[in-house]
Write a protein that holds these residues in place. Structure first.
Motif, mmCIF file in Angstrom:
data_model
loop_
_atom_site.group_PDB
_atom_site.id
_atom_site.type_symbol
_atom_site.label_atom_id
_atom_site.label_comp_id
_atom_site.label_asym_id
_atom_site.label_seq_id
_atom_site.Cartn_x
_atom_site.Cartn_y
_atom_site.Cartn_z
ATOM 1 N N GLU A 211 4.205 -41.820 -15.140
ATOM 2 C CA GLU A 211 3.786 -42.488 -16.376
ATOM 3 C C GLU A 211 4.604 -42.032 -17.578
ATOM 4 O O GLU A 211 4.964 -42.814 -18.452
ATOM 5 N N THR A 212 4.914 -40.725 -17.649
ATOM 6 C CA THR A 212 5.586 -40.189 -18.838
ATOM 7 C C THR A 212 7.075 -40.537 -18.897
ATOM 8 O O THR A 212 7.744 -40.174 -19.853
ATOM 9 N N VAL B 73 8.112 -43.337 -19.479
ATOM 10 C CA VAL B 73 8.235 -44.336 -20.549
ATOM 11 C C VAL B 73 7.119 -44.129 -21.570
ATOM 12 O O VAL B 73 5.930 -44.188 -21.214
ATOM 13 N N GLY B 74 7.483 -43.822 -22.827
ATOM 14 C CA GLY B 74 6.470 -43.685 -23.883
ATOM 15 C C GLY B 74 5.600 -42.459 -23.728
ATOM 16 O O GLY B 74 4.439 -42.461 -24.164
ATOM 17 N N ALA B 75 6.106 -41.421 -23.079
ATOM 18 C CA ALA B 75 5.348 -40.173 -22.848
ATOM 19 C C ALA B 75 3.951 -40.500 -22.318
ATOM 20 O O ALA B 75 3.844 -41.243 -21.342
ATOM 21 N N GLY B 76 2.892 -39.992 -22.966
ATOM 22 C CA GLY B 76 1.536 -40.179 -22.426
ATOM 23 C C GLY B 76 0.975 -41.583 -22.626
ATOM 24 O O GLY B 76 -0.082 -41.916 -22.066
ATOM 25 N N LEU B 77 1.639 -42.439 -23.377
ATOM 26 C CA LEU B 77 1.084 -43.788 -23.600
ATOM 27 C C LEU B 77 1.008 -44.544 -22.275
ATOM 28 O O LEU B 77 1.933 -44.483 -21.469
ATOM 29 N N ILE C 291 1.875 -47.108 -20.259
ATOM 30 C CA ILE C 291 2.839 -48.215 -20.232
ATOM 31 C C ILE C 291 3.203 -48.553 -18.791
ATOM 32 O O ILE C 291 3.079 -49.692 -18.348
HETATM 33 NA NA NA Z 1 3.803 -43.521 -20.538
#
Ligand code: NA
Ligand SMILES: NC(=O)C1=CN([C@@H]2O[C@H](COP(=O)(O)OP(=O)(O)OC[C@H]3O[C@@H](n4cnc5c(N)ncnc54)[C@H](O)[C@@H]3O)[C@@H](O)[C@H]2O)C=CC1
Ligand SMILES: N[C@@H](CC=O)C(=O)O
Length: 815
Positions: free
Chosen positions: A607-608, A610-614, A616
């Motif tokens: 997950e991280t 792209v967009g770290a913890g967001l 996405i």
């Molecule tokens: Na993310």
């Protein structure tokens, strides 16, 4: 009344005898006078056996005799008041003298018969019961020592005598009649034949004595006091989470003990079973614990099974051939043959084609079994109607046991799912038609892992453990450890999830501990106790530990860990990574990683990337899985660049803002990856691939932010030096944007399978105009979200949010 039976460990020494006295006394005080059956003191039966064998060989036995005396005398000295000791010593001494005479006789004859062996070992029970009865006399009136050989009458099968029930019943009943007021201490294990010669009852003999007395006297319960808390759900030496079952049916207890739970020996339960007398397994050293009640009914349980039993060492023999098809007598002949030669068959499976039979035996019996088959089926073998039987070794049996399985569908599914997910190959399967037991044969090296995995799968209300091997202890890795440490109790209490960090490595050191590295001060432990780091060795050690629910986390920015992912998946270990390198290399690698993870049934979470913890990657995956199609993606996915353009205002120089972004932990370890656009490119590439496009890094149209001199810098220091000199360039950019009432944005797009990233100036009507901090924003226009796109926005860089994203991926492994 109750029968209380204490095994050898319960009469092992002064302390344990004290515990026994406490238990007997409190049972006595409750009003129902118990009947007590004791084994010999721990180790004494073996000691007597050795003395007997030594005597026959004329090896001196006086040292052993002395030891025997000391063990008993010590207990008497400590637990009987001095003024009462003498008569007890005298009687013990008399017994020991008698034993010595017998041993001398054996020595003279140089012959040890089974009959003499039984006589010699009987001293163990006689000494212990006499001794403890005398200690008890100080607290309770009317105690009597009973030599059970006068009451349990058997045939003359020395070493393994069979009981003459009729006579035994009468004798025990008359004993009860004449001794109604007394607290009896009865020797376990021994009986006598019709000539009064002492016999022993074989394995589990003292339990058998207790069961016989209990059944004749119609006891309300037979309590077997031992050194464990009852019958456990699995072997506690292997499964740390094993727990004691409150109730089991006789059948369940039989199945569990047959396969390994060595608490009781099943045949000894039969007398109790026939009279429906409950047997209670209790712990002498934890008497407050209720233990396990073995009774007629299975009893209510929240779990679908009662336990998992196992046999560590088993050999499997496979017999096959066309000669078996339709031959009804074949298996009869085969198993009669094995039974005749006393080869115990642990498990049998036959394919419905009747072309082969597979059965499991103890490894010691395997060669003999094959030899017997060869002789018995010589003609069939010669006529090629049978293939030479094959033997496979280094195997184990695991069996799930429980009466409730009958009523619960999906049990075998759950078993095989748990095994399959952890890469444990099942070699053979057997289910009894009673549906009380499903057994599988697996490789011995997988036994511990299998037991733990299956235990987790069936006792799901208990906490599940994830074993983590983490590489990278920098900005993200260290923050992740901090978060796991803070959250540990919460996860155990609220999510029944325990996270153990079983391995840590950075580029210098590595450390392992399958029990979990203490996160309070992992840095010091790694520094002081760590070995020199070696990634290949790290991965090998992780694989060799063969732990269940195992996860590899890549928190580095290095390309090296990703070269091991495939191998890791093949070992049925999941991977969680914030490192984008694996997914953004050539497409072939991306594809092969995803295919391998799927093939081996493990998770690959990033997950991280792209967009770290967001959320996405997850959102895109859900859109795709639910059948939606991506029409367009527009996004700002560089937290660093977002921060820079959000803060490159007023007097701050571009150089200063970049430095601050690095200090805030937004940049990659090498900030050129951010400012050169590589990091953003990787993210767009990953999204495009996850959206179903076959695309290579070189296909991305990547617009630059930096002037040529910065792009050419060959080190981070050179880069910063070039940046300092480029003030003019960035100020001009800023002024241009401000003059048009616009802001500068570095925007990525995916449309028609093409990815581009470019610097743009947008006005206040643009959805990406209003951003702050390290904000990322992404808008998905899809077939379903056509009129208005689905938008995710928020901080897209920084150690806390990134580690939190890795953490979330981790807890979702196997969920
Ligand atoms: Na993310
Ligand atoms: N900073 C952020 O906001 C975000 C970062 N990430 C990713 O997080 C990853 C880590 O970043 P940081 O923690 O800032 O880096 P860092 O430079 O602070 O730490 C990297 C760690 O990896 C270790 N390492 C490097 N090569 C190794 C090897 N071959 N074997 C074992 N250990 C090795 C280093 O010793 C160090 O402990 C990067 O891949 C980055 O792209 C992902 C999303 C957001
Ligand atoms: N360096 C990255 C961190 C997240 O992946 C960024 O600035 O976006």
């Amino acid at each position: 009344m109750k029968v209380l039976k204490f095994g050898g460990t319960s009469v092992g020494n002064v302390e344990s005898v004290k515990a026994v006295l406490g238990i007997v006394k409190s049972s006595y005080d409750e009003g129902e006078k118990p009947l007590v059956v004791l084994s010999a003191m721990a180790g004494v039966t073996n000691l007597l056996m050795r003395m007997a064998e030594n005597a026959a060989e004329r090896v001196p036995f006086d040292e052993d005799l002395k030891l025997l005396e000391e063990r008993h005398f010590e207990v008497v000295k400590k637990l009987i008041a001095v003024k009462y000791q003498n008569p007890v010593f005298t009687r013990l001494k008399l017994m020991l003298n008698e034993l010595e005479d017998i041993l001398q006789g054996i020595s003279a004859l140089r012959e040890l018969s089974l009959q003499s062996k039984d006589l010699i070992v009987s001293f163990g029970e006689r000494l212990s019961n006499y001794m403890v009865s005398k200690i008890m006399e100080q607290y309770v009136e009317q105690v009597e020592f009973i030599d059970a050989s006068h009451y349990i009458k058997t045939d003359s099968n020395f070493g393994h005598a069979h009981i003459n029930e009729e006579v035994t019943n009468q004798l025990i009943q008359s004993l009860a009649h004449t001794h109604a007021d007394k607290l009896l201490f009865v020797t376990g294990f021994i009986g006598s034949n019709e000539n009064g010669r002492i016999t022993t009852l074989g394995r589990g003999g003292s339990d058998y004595t207790a069961a016989i007395f209990g059944s004749v006297l119609r006891a309300s319960a037979i309590e077997i006091w031992t050194d464990v808390n009852g019958m456990l759900t699995a072997d506690p030496r292997i499964v740390k989470k094993a727990f004691s079952q409150p109730t089991l049916s006789y059948n369940e207890a039989m199945e569990l003990s047959y396969f390994g739970a060595k608490v009781i020996y099943p045949p000894t339960m039969i007398p109790a079973f026939l009279k429906k007398i409950p047997i209670v397994i209790r712990n002498t050293f934890e008497p407050e614990f209720a233990g396990t009640v073995i009774q007629f009914e299975s009893g209510k349980s929240v779990y679908p099974i009662k336990g998992i039993s196992s046999i560590a060492d088993i050999s499997v023999i496979n017999v096959s051939g066309s000669g078996m098809i339709g031959k009804s007598g074949f298996s009869g002949r085969l198993f009669t043959l094995l039974a005749r030669e006393q080869i115990n068959v642990v498990l049998i499976t036959q394919s419905s084609s009747e072309h082969s039979i597979t059965f499991a035996v103890h490894p010691d019996d395997a060669t003999k079994a094959v030899q017997l088959i060869k002789t018995e089926f010589e003609l069939e073998l010669e006529a090629n109607k049978l293939v030479l039987p094959t033997v496979e070794n280094e195997l184990s049996v695991l069996a799930i046991v429980g009466e409730n399985m009958k009523r619960t569908p999906g049990m075998s599914g759950r078993l095989f799912h748990a095994l399959g997910r952890n890469g444990i190959n099942v070699r053979a399967i057997a289910q009894g038609s009673s549906e009380l037991n499903i057994s599988v044969i697996i490789e011995k090296e997988n036994m511990a892992k299998a037991l733990n995995t299956v235990h987790d799968a069936f006792f799901a209300e208990l906490k599940k453990t994830l074993y983590v091997f983490n590489v990278g202890t920098g900005n993200i890795g260290a923050t992740l450890f901090k978060q796991i440490h803070e959250q540990y109790d919460f996860l155990v209490e609220n999510n029944d999830l325990e996270i153990k960090i079983a391995g840590i490595s950075n580029s210098r050191k590595m450390l392992f501990n399958p029990e979990g590295i203490d996160l309070t001060d992992w840095r010091t432990t790694l520094e002081n106790q760590g070995e020199v780091a070696d990634l290949s060795n790290f991965v090998e050690r992780m694989k060799a530990m063969n732990l269940p629910n195992c996860v590899f986390i890549d928190n580095t920015a290095s390309p090296l860990p990703s070269t091991y992912y495939i191998d890791i998946f093949k070992s049925n270990i999941s991977v969680v990574t914030c490192n984008k390198i694996a997914n953004s290399g050539d497409y072939k690698q991306y594809k092969s990683l995803h295919d391998t993870a799927r093939k081996y049934g493990v998770d690959f979470f990033y997950e991280t990337n792209v967009g770290a913890g967001l959320p996405i990657v997850r959102v895109l995956k859900d859109l795709m899985l639910s059948g939606d199609r991506i029409v367009r993606i527009e996004a700002i996915l560089s937290g660093t660049i977002s921060y820079i353009f959000n803060n490159f205002t007023g007097d701050a120089s571009f150089y200063e803002v970049v430095k601050r972004a690095q200090e805030l932990g937004y940049t990659e370890p090498d900030p050129r990856d951010d400012l050169g656009g590589i990091d953003f490119m990787r993210k767009m590439l990953i999204l495009a691939r996850d959206a179903g496009h076959v695309i290579e890094p070189s296909d991305v149209d990547l617009g630059a932010i930096l002037p040529q001199a910065c792009l050419e810098a060959t080190s981070v220091d050179d880069f910063y030096a070039a940046l300092l000199k480029a003030d003019q360039y960035f100020n001009a950019l800023k002024e241009e944007a401000e003059s048009q009432k616009k802001v500068i944005r570095y925007i990525g797009k995916l449309e028609d399978g093409k990815v581009s990233i470019a610097l743009e100036m947008v006005d206040e009507n643009h959805p990406f105009y209003a951003l702050s901090g390290s904000d990322n924003i992404i808008s998905f226009t899809t077939e379903r979200y056509k009129e208005r796109p689905l938008v995710v926005k928020g901080p897209g860089a920084g150690a806390e949010v990134t580690a939190a994203g890795v953490f979330a991926d981790l807890v979702n492994v196997g969920a």
